[in-house]
Design a protein around this motif. Structure first.
Motif, mmCIF file in Angstrom:
data_model
loop_
_atom_site.group_PDB
_atom_site.id
_atom_site.type_symbol
_atom_site.label_atom_id
_atom_site.label_comp_id
_atom_site.label_asym_id
_atom_site.label_seq_id
_atom_site.Cartn_x
_atom_site.Cartn_y
_atom_site.Cartn_z
ATOM 1 N N GLY A 5 -13.523 24.104 20.644
ATOM 2 C CA GLY A 5 -12.503 23.649 19.718
ATOM 3 C C GLY A 5 -11.187 24.373 19.814
ATOM 4 N N VAL A 6 -10.313 23.943 18.931
ATOM 5 C CA VAL A 6 -8.978 24.507 18.781
ATOM 6 C C VAL A 6 -8.887 25.111 17.387
ATOM 7 N N VAL A 14 -7.935 38.335 10.111
ATOM 8 C CA VAL A 14 -8.328 38.026 11.490
ATOM 9 C C VAL A 14 -7.149 38.267 12.422
ATOM 10 N N SER A 15 -7.380 39.015 13.483
ATOM 11 C CA SER A 15 -6.338 39.255 14.482
ATOM 12 C C SER A 15 -6.835 38.785 15.837
ATOM 13 N N GLY A 16 -5.910 38.531 16.742
ATOM 14 C CA GLY A 16 -6.279 38.117 18.089
ATOM 15 C C GLY A 16 -6.322 36.618 18.288
ATOM 16 N N PHE A 17 -6.261 35.860 17.207
ATOM 17 C CA PHE A 17 -6.252 34.402 17.293
ATOM 18 C C PHE A 17 -5.152 33.857 16.400
ATOM 19 N N GLN A 18 -4.644 32.692 16.784
ATOM 20 C CA GLN A 18 -3.671 32.008 15.942
ATOM 21 C C GLN A 18 -3.887 30.503 16.029
ATOM 22 N N GLN A 19 -3.296 29.797 15.113
ATOM 23 C CA GLN A 19 -3.442 28.349 15.072
ATOM 24 C C GLN A 19 -3.044 27.742 16.413
ATOM 25 N N GLY A 20 -3.879 26.818 16.895
ATOM 26 C CA GLY A 20 -3.603 26.141 18.159
ATOM 27 C C GLY A 20 -4.283 26.751 19.365
ATOM 28 N N ASP A 21 -4.864 27.952 19.221
ATOM 29 C CA ASP A 21 -5.578 28.577 20.336
ATOM 30 C C ASP A 21 -6.830 27.765 20.694
ATOM 31 N N SER A 22 -7.095 27.645 21.974
ATOM 32 C CA SER A 22 -8.324 27.009 22.440
ATOM 33 C C SER A 22 -9.390 28.080 22.616
ATOM 34 N N VAL A 23 -10.512 27.904 21.932
ATOM 35 C CA VAL A 23 -11.570 28.906 21.961
ATOM 36 C C VAL A 23 -12.912 28.243 22.245
ATOM 37 N N TYR A 24 -13.885 29.093 22.598
ATOM 38 C CA TYR A 24 -15.247 28.601 22.714
ATOM 39 C C TYR A 24 -16.200 29.739 22.412
ATOM 40 N N GLY A 25 -17.450 29.396 22.105
ATOM 41 C CA GLY A 25 -18.416 30.427 21.783
ATOM 42 C C GLY A 25 -19.716 29.837 21.293
ATOM 43 N N MET A 26 -20.700 30.687 21.145
ATOM 44 C CA MET A 26 -21.979 30.322 20.540
ATOM 45 C C MET A 26 -22.024 31.036 19.201
ATOM 46 N N VAL A 27 -22.073 30.286 18.122
ATOM 47 C CA VAL A 27 -21.877 30.898 16.806
ATOM 48 C C VAL A 27 -23.152 30.925 15.966
ATOM 49 N N TYR A 39 -15.073 19.731 12.229
ATOM 50 C CA TYR A 39 -14.527 21.044 11.883
ATOM 51 C C TYR A 39 -15.676 21.957 11.479
ATOM 52 N N THR A 40 -15.563 23.232 11.803
ATOM 53 C CA THR A 40 -16.561 24.194 11.367
ATOM 54 C C THR A 40 -15.899 25.565 11.252
ATOM 55 N N ALA A 41 -16.392 26.367 10.324
ATOM 56 C CA ALA A 41 -15.895 27.730 10.166
ATOM 57 C C ALA A 41 -16.752 28.650 11.023
ATOM 58 N N VAL A 42 -16.109 29.475 11.843
ATOM 59 C CA VAL A 42 -16.855 30.349 12.748
ATOM 60 C C VAL A 42 -16.370 31.793 12.613
ATOM 61 N N PRO A 43 -17.273 32.747 12.795
ATOM 62 C CA PRO A 43 -16.857 34.160 12.783
ATOM 63 C C PRO A 43 -15.939 34.435 13.978
ATOM 64 N N ALA A 44 -14.819 35.065 13.728
ATOM 65 C CA ALA A 44 -13.864 35.332 14.804
ATOM 66 C C ALA A 44 -14.470 36.199 15.901
ATOM 67 N N SER A 45 -15.453 37.030 15.538
ATOM 68 C CA SER A 45 -16.074 37.933 16.514
ATOM 69 C C SER A 45 -16.989 37.210 17.494
ATOM 70 N N GLN A 46 -17.265 35.922 17.227
ATOM 71 C CA GLN A 46 -18.227 35.205 18.060
ATOM 72 C C GLN A 46 -17.588 34.140 18.947
ATOM 73 N N ASP A 55 -11.653 22.164 30.908
ATOM 74 C CA ASP A 55 -11.329 21.362 29.741
ATOM 75 C C ASP A 55 -12.366 21.677 28.659
ATOM 76 N N HIS A 56 -12.145 21.153 27.458
ATOM 77 C CA HIS A 56 -13.041 21.487 26.357
ATOM 78 C C HIS A 56 -14.465 21.010 26.603
ATOM 79 N N ILE A 57 -14.618 19.855 27.234
ATOM 80 C CA ILE A 57 -15.955 19.315 27.476
ATOM 81 C C ILE A 57 -16.763 20.270 28.355
#
Length: 253
Positions: A5-6, A14-27, A39-46, A55-57
């Motif tokens: 997601g974005v 939260v530091s190190g991320f801002q709106q519009g950043d493309s991220v991925y992870g296992m939460v 939409y989902t809320a995720v821990p920034a550390s994960q 690409d996102h896919i």
């Protein structure tokens, strides 16, 4: 499945991320990740920055299987450059990344899969290929230092016959049965089983391999979010090459 997601909103502190950043992870695993959603809320550390090359896919196909494969090879098996490793079901979600990670680590990779996947698995970097439908790996493969088993069942017992003394069997589908553990101990073979957990440091290392072109995830099929059940049914049927991905931005047909 994967999580992608974005960043829409950044929480307080939260530091190190801002709106519009493309991220991925296992939460949140082993708790529910609640990521089958728009939409989902995720821990920034994960989560970490998505590799720009993907690409996102395709990024969604990496976190769970990548973290599992890396932990199996590095943390559990302690795989070293020049060692031999046997990876079962090498065309699958965990297997296809494990082959590429093992090669990046400098190992000699023996891979099992069906004959129809020979060319694909070899393209991932496998040094030896075993068609499990026509060959018994324990009689056709020279001894290996580690076995990464993503199949389970009788494959675990049979894998002991191809492991060197002081080798290690890493079982991913389920805990190693006591009878197999006992036989492994008698032969001086270690057995390992684990539950994968979020690890942003490891995922960052995996991202570097992806961006360097040394690892590429395979996406077998993409399903709209509303067809998640069909995706799970295909996964349970087996023989998926790489990963299945849910896409919340597409509409079911």
């Amino acid at each position: 499945m994967g999580h992608l997601g974005v960043v829409e909103v950044v929480g307080n502190g939260v530091s190190g991320f801002q709106q519009g950043d493309s991220v991925y992870g296992m939460v949140r695993l082993p708790e529910p990740g609640n990521a089958y959603a728009e939409y989902t809320a995720v821990p920034a550390s994960q989560v970490v920055a998505k590799p720009p090359i993907l690409d996102h896919i395709h990024a969604a196909a990496v976190p769970m299987t990548g973290l599992t494969a890396w932990r199996a090879l590095v943390d559990e098996a302690g795989l070293q450059r020049g060692q031999r490793v046997l990876i079962h079901a090498a065309s699958g979600g965990v297997g296809h990344l494990a082959v590429q990670f093992a090669k990046a680590l400098g190992a000699h990779v023996v891979a099992t899969a069906s004959g129809s996947n020979r060319e694909y698995v070899n393209s991932l970097g496998a040094d030896e290929f075993v068609n499990y439908r026509e060959q018994r790996f324990e009689t056709s493969v020279a001894p290996v230092h580690a076995v990464i088993d993503t199949v389970g069942g009788k494959v675990q017992q049979r894998s002991l016959d191809v492991l060197t003394r002081a080798g290690v069997l890493v079982a991913l589908p389920a805990e190693v049965p006591d009878v197999v553990k006992a036989e492994a101990e008698r032969r001086g073979i270690r057995t390992r089983h684990f539950s994968v957990e979020p690890n942003s440091d490891t995922l960052t290392m995996i991202s570097r391999l992806v961006d360097d072109g040394r690892v590429r995830p395979t996406v077998s099929s993409v399903y709209p979010l509303a067809e998640a059940q069909a995706a799970h049914e295909e996964g349970r049927a087996g023989h998926v090459r790489g990963k299945l991905v849910l896409d919340a931005t597409t509409v079911a047909s």
